[in-house]
Scaffold this motif. Sequence first.
Motif, PDB file in Angstrom:
ATOM      1  N   MET A   1      34.011 -13.441  45.072  1.00  0.00           N
ATOM      2  CA  MET A   1      34.394 -14.267  43.908  1.00  0.00           C
ATOM      3  C   MET A   1      34.601 -13.247  42.948  1.00  0.00           C
ATOM      4  SD  MET A   1      34.117 -16.982  41.739  1.00  0.00           S
ATOM      5  CE  MET A   1      33.918 -16.098  40.609  1.00  0.00           C
ATOM      6  N   TYR A   2      34.615 -13.993  41.692  1.00  0.00           N
ATOM      7  CA  TYR A   2      34.555 -15.286  41.278  1.00  0.00           C
ATOM      8  C   TYR A   2      35.460 -15.805  40.079  1.00  0.00           C
ATOM      9  CZ  TYR A   2      31.005 -15.642  44.648  1.00  0.00           C
ATOM     10  OH  TYR A   2      30.251 -15.464  46.046  1.00  0.00           O
ATOM     11  N   ALA A  87      27.061  -6.142  53.016  1.00  0.00           N
ATOM     12  CA  ALA A  87      28.346  -5.666  52.853  1.00  0.00           C
ATOM     13  C   ALA A  87      28.993  -6.458  51.825  1.00  0.00           C
ATOM     14  CB  ALA A  87      29.219  -5.187  54.039  1.00  0.00           C
ATOM     15  N   LYS A  88      29.153  -7.935  51.968  1.00  0.00           N
ATOM     16  CA  LYS A  88      29.743  -8.812  51.053  1.00  0.00           C
ATOM     17  C   LYS A  88      28.939  -8.624  49.805  1.00  0.00           C
ATOM     18  CE  LYS A  88      30.859 -13.553  50.299  1.00  0.00           C
ATOM     19  NZ  LYS A  88      30.425 -13.766  49.062  1.00  0.00           N
ATOM     20  N   VAL A  89      27.650  -8.972  49.738  1.00  0.00           N
ATOM     21  CA  VAL A  89      27.089  -8.702  48.362  1.00  0.00           C
ATOM     22  C   VAL A  89      27.356  -7.627  47.785  1.00  0.00           C
ATOM     23  CG1 VAL A  89      25.203  -8.958  47.176  1.00  0.00           C
ATOM     24  CG2 VAL A  89      25.451 -10.772  49.006  1.00  0.00           C
ATOM     25  N   ASP A  91      30.024  -5.844  47.882  1.00  0.00           N
ATOM     26  CA  ASP A  91      31.498  -5.938  47.376  1.00  0.00           C
ATOM     27  C   ASP A  91      31.539  -6.628  46.152  1.00  0.00           C
ATOM     28  OD1 ASP A  91      32.688  -4.564  49.524  1.00  0.00           O
ATOM     29  OD2 ASP A  91      33.389  -6.521  50.350  1.00  0.00           O
ATOM     30  N   GLU A  92      30.721  -7.781  45.930  1.00  0.00           N
ATOM     31  CA  GLU A  92      30.828  -8.621  44.882  1.00  0.00           C
ATOM     32  C   GLU A  92      30.269  -7.814  43.415  1.00  0.00           C
ATOM     33  OE1 GLU A  92      32.558 -11.030  45.275  1.00  0.00           O
ATOM     34  OE2 GLU A  92      31.828 -12.350  47.332  1.00  0.00           O
ATOM     35  N   VAL A  93      29.203  -7.054  43.834  1.00  0.00           N
ATOM     36  CA  VAL A  93      28.797  -6.167  42.764  1.00  0.00           C
ATOM     37  C   VAL A  93      29.817  -5.134  42.427  1.00  0.00           C
ATOM     38  CG1 VAL A  93      26.754  -4.561  41.938  1.00  0.00           C
ATOM     39  CG2 VAL A  93      26.173  -6.697  43.309  1.00  0.00           C
ATOM     40  N   GLY A  94      30.484  -4.701  43.210  1.00  0.00           N
ATOM     41  CA  GLY A  94      31.532  -4.048  42.958  1.00  0.00           C
ATOM     42  C   GLY A  94      32.678  -4.336  42.478  1.00  0.00           C
ATOM     43  N   HIS A  95      32.894  -5.585  42.746  1.00  0.00           N
ATOM     44  CA  HIS A  95      33.876  -6.291  41.819  1.00  0.00           C
ATOM     45  C   HIS A  95      33.523  -6.354  40.298  1.00  0.00           C
ATOM     46  CE1 HIS A  95      35.115  -8.687  45.681  1.00  0.00           C
ATOM     47  NE2 HIS A  95      35.457  -7.491  45.936  1.00  0.00           N
ATOM     48  N   ALA A  96      32.337  -6.603  40.199  1.00  0.00           N
ATOM     49  CA  ALA A  96      31.740  -6.825  38.889  1.00  0.00           C
ATOM     50  C   ALA A  96      32.116  -5.423  38.020  1.00  0.00           C
ATOM     51  CB  ALA A  96      30.379  -7.021  38.673  1.00  0.00           C
ATOM     52  N   VAL A 145      33.230 -21.161  48.210  1.00  0.00           N
ATOM     53  CA  VAL A 145      33.283 -20.666  46.914  1.00  0.00           C
ATOM     54  C   VAL A 145      34.002 -19.449  46.723  1.00  0.00           C
ATOM     55  CG1 VAL A 145      32.122 -19.964  45.031  1.00  0.00           C
ATOM     56  CG2 VAL A 145      31.066 -21.823  46.574  1.00  0.00           C
ATOM     57  N   ASP A 146      34.033 -18.551  47.663  1.00  0.00           N
ATOM     58  CA  ASP A 146      34.844 -17.466  47.820  1.00  0.00           C
ATOM     59  C   ASP A 146      36.276 -17.928  48.036  1.00  0.00           C
ATOM     60  OD1 ASP A 146      32.613 -15.812  47.944  1.00  0.00           O
ATOM     61  OD2 ASP A 146      33.790 -14.140  48.565  1.00  0.00           O
ATOM     62  N   ALA A 147      36.718 -18.886  48.712  1.00  0.00           N
ATOM     63  CA  ALA A 147      38.062 -19.661  48.707  1.00  0.00           C
ATOM     64  C   ALA A 147      38.532 -19.888  47.636  1.00  0.00           C
ATOM     65  CB  ALA A 147      38.123 -20.723  50.011  1.00  0.00           C
ATOM     66  N   GLU A 174      39.648  -7.262  49.285  1.00  0.00           N
ATOM     67  CA  GLU A 174      38.189  -7.165  49.749  1.00  0.00           C
ATOM     68  C   GLU A 174      37.901  -8.589  50.194  1.00  0.00           C
ATOM     69  OE1 GLU A 174      36.501  -3.186  47.845  1.00  0.00           O
ATOM     70  OE2 GLU A 174      35.527  -5.040  47.268  1.00  0.00           O
ATOM     71  N   GLU A 175      38.378  -9.681  49.193  1.00  0.00           N
ATOM     72  CA  GLU A 175      37.865 -10.858  49.692  1.00  0.00           C
ATOM     73  C   GLU A 175      38.570 -11.508  50.907  1.00  0.00           C
ATOM     74  OE1 GLU A 175      36.113 -12.712  47.541  1.00  0.00           O
ATOM     75  OE2 GLU A 175      36.154 -11.758  45.899  1.00  0.00           O
ATOM     76  N   SER A 176      39.512 -10.924  51.498  1.00  0.00           N
ATOM     77  CA  SER A 176      40.018 -11.277  52.649  1.00  0.00           C
ATOM     78  C   SER A 176      38.879 -11.341  53.940  1.00  0.00           C
ATOM     79  CB  SER A 176      41.221 -10.779  53.165  1.00  0.00           C
ATOM     80  OG  SER A 176      41.017  -9.475  53.447  1.00  0.00           O
ATOM     81  N   PHE A 177      37.945 -10.175  53.688  1.00  0.00           N
ATOM     82  CA  PHE A 177      36.898 -10.053  54.639  1.00  0.00           C
ATOM     83  C   PHE A 177      35.850 -11.184  54.381  1.00  0.00           C
ATOM     84  CE2 PHE A 177      32.675  -7.804  53.810  1.00  0.00           C
ATOM     85  CZ  PHE A 177      31.993  -8.216  54.939  1.00  0.00           C
ATOM     86  N   HIS A 178      35.589 -11.435  52.989  1.00  0.00           N
ATOM     87  CA  HIS A 178      34.795 -12.402  52.692  1.00  0.00           C
ATOM     88  C   HIS A 178      35.018 -13.813  53.247  1.00  0.00           C
ATOM     89  CE1 HIS A 178      33.747 -10.001  48.826  1.00  0.00           C
ATOM     90  NE2 HIS A 178      33.625  -9.331  49.937  1.00  0.00           N
ATOM     91  N   LEU A 179      36.410 -14.200  53.141  1.00  0.00           N
ATOM     92  CA  LEU A 179      36.929 -15.541  53.762  1.00  0.00           C
ATOM     93  C   LEU A 179      36.645 -15.638  55.013  1.00  0.00           C
ATOM     94  CD1 LEU A 179      38.244 -18.001  52.513  1.00  0.00           C
ATOM     95  CD2 LEU A 179      40.276 -16.744  52.881  1.00  0.00           C
TER      96      LEU A 179
HETATM   97 FE   LIG Z   1      33.899 -12.631  47.422  1.00  0.00          FE
END
Ligand SMILES: [Fe+2]
Lengths: 328, 205
Positions: A1-2, A87-89, A91-96, A145-147, A174-179
């Motif tokens: 996300m987000y 890996a997803k989490v 990514d999220e911290v990386g997004h921040a 939520v990611d969607a 990266e979100e495509s992996f989350h979804l």
């Molecule tokens: Fe995400």
Amino acid sequence: MYGGGNTFEAIRTDSLAQEDPEKLAAFEAKIERGEKIEPTDWMPALYRKQLIRMIEQHAHSEIIGALPEGTWITRAPGFKRKLSLMAKVQDEVGHAQLLYSAAETLGKTREQMIDDLLSGKSKYSNIFNYPAFTWADSCFISWLVDAGAIVNQLANAKGSYGPYCRALERICAEESFHLKYGHHCVIFLATGTDKQRQMFQEAINRWWAPMMHFFGPSDKISAHTEILMKWKVKMGTNDDMRNQFLDMYVPKIWELGFTLPDPNLKKNPTTNKWEYTEPDWEEFKRVINGEGPCNKERIEVRRIAEERGRWVREALKAPQAAYVTPLA
Amino acid sequence: MKSLDPRVNRLPTLSREITTKVPLDQLGTYEVFVQAKENKPFQHEGIVHASDIELAFVLAKETFTRRFTCVSIFVTDTRDVYVSALTEGTVNAYDTLPPYTPNANNILENYLIFHLLKRGKQHVLAGKVTASTPQEAMLKGKENLQDGKPVFNVWAIRESAIRHTQPEEMVLWKTLPDKKYRDASDYKAGDKLTRFLAQRKNEIL
Ligand SMILES: [Fe+2]
Ligand SMILES: [Fe+2]
Ligand SMILES: [Fe+2]
């Protein structure tokens, strides 16, 4: 996300009277032509302020959003799911990280942003003030939520501020992996035992109201943000974004044989828009203002992290390093 | 704290109420450049904050190259990037450089020159020049590295201020086959879904 559910206050445009009218016209023409604004370009103070607010909220949402999902890493069913969720989490911290950097190019230091998160001055996406009770809640977040976030982020990636758009392009990839991961988890629950199906149905029932809130108050009652749309800070109205999400995901949820806890939810064939029971915006406001089930816990966890990480930062402190504003 | 997360319940209580960070414990700013493929130029991707250039290199690898193809990266202290004016329309940033006469006795060094060729996109490595100062490096870039297109922004970085990827570090980006779980392509559930939908259809009929 987000990148969703940003809260915008009513925009006061009186400060625009103080801007150089010629520069303002050139700035608006540039945006109108589809060109990007870069950190050293001239920009109205209001544009800078609103962008900082939005990008900062988005960044906070990424690190706070990592908390309800992070909870489930150790209890995810099986080694593979644990690896994926980790890996997803990450990514999220990386997004921040990417988003804080983009906001910093506008002149607010990362330190100040973290301060404002800890003191409650800055907001983050409301949805993370709700708890993830079961593994199914974690699956709901990863998929839906990611969607919702992706709907917002894809729109915002076409905005006017260069550094934010470039960060979002990386994030969306990266979100495509989350979804895919989230959908995979949900398909496994949906095609599993009755108990598993029931677990996911219950998660839907818990998360549907926050999910509808996610895109922000209805256009009928939300603050006027025309100037932000004109400046391509905000790329669609809250209702547009919500409608896009419903259009893409309600059929997928129904296809799996789940129900949504709103008897009025249906697509109007003449308007092509979704109709639904008006979400409880009073609840939305209460949660934003600190009364949600997890607000205190989320901020407290960040504070403890801050306190416990202090010795590390102190040990690392090197006199030759200096904070400066990023270039682009 | 009473949380659903047992790890949160085990967290210590704070000895003091923290609402602000300790002032100025922020770290330095480092610019990150990534080479996605062997034959592609390095391009600017963003920044990391770190206490020194070695840590910046590690964080840059984590932040910018976890998911994307990458063969090499480098980082440099933001203060070591010499920046021209940012132009638009038909104005070439090279034409805005202030006049400068290099001192012939100065020691020559390598500089990397980056160009912004499309506003809104990333700065891309244009080439290397030798010069005694960043100002001189930019003038040399103006002479030798342009290919007719207007340049909207020029960066000059002294090569000695750069932390490159060492040859033995290239393995950092050789992803193990068992790490496929980090790719969207590893989450195929179409067959499962199709079977389920067919079965449901039968049940309904
Ligand atoms: Fe995400
Ligand atoms: Fe994210
Ligand atoms: Fe997410």
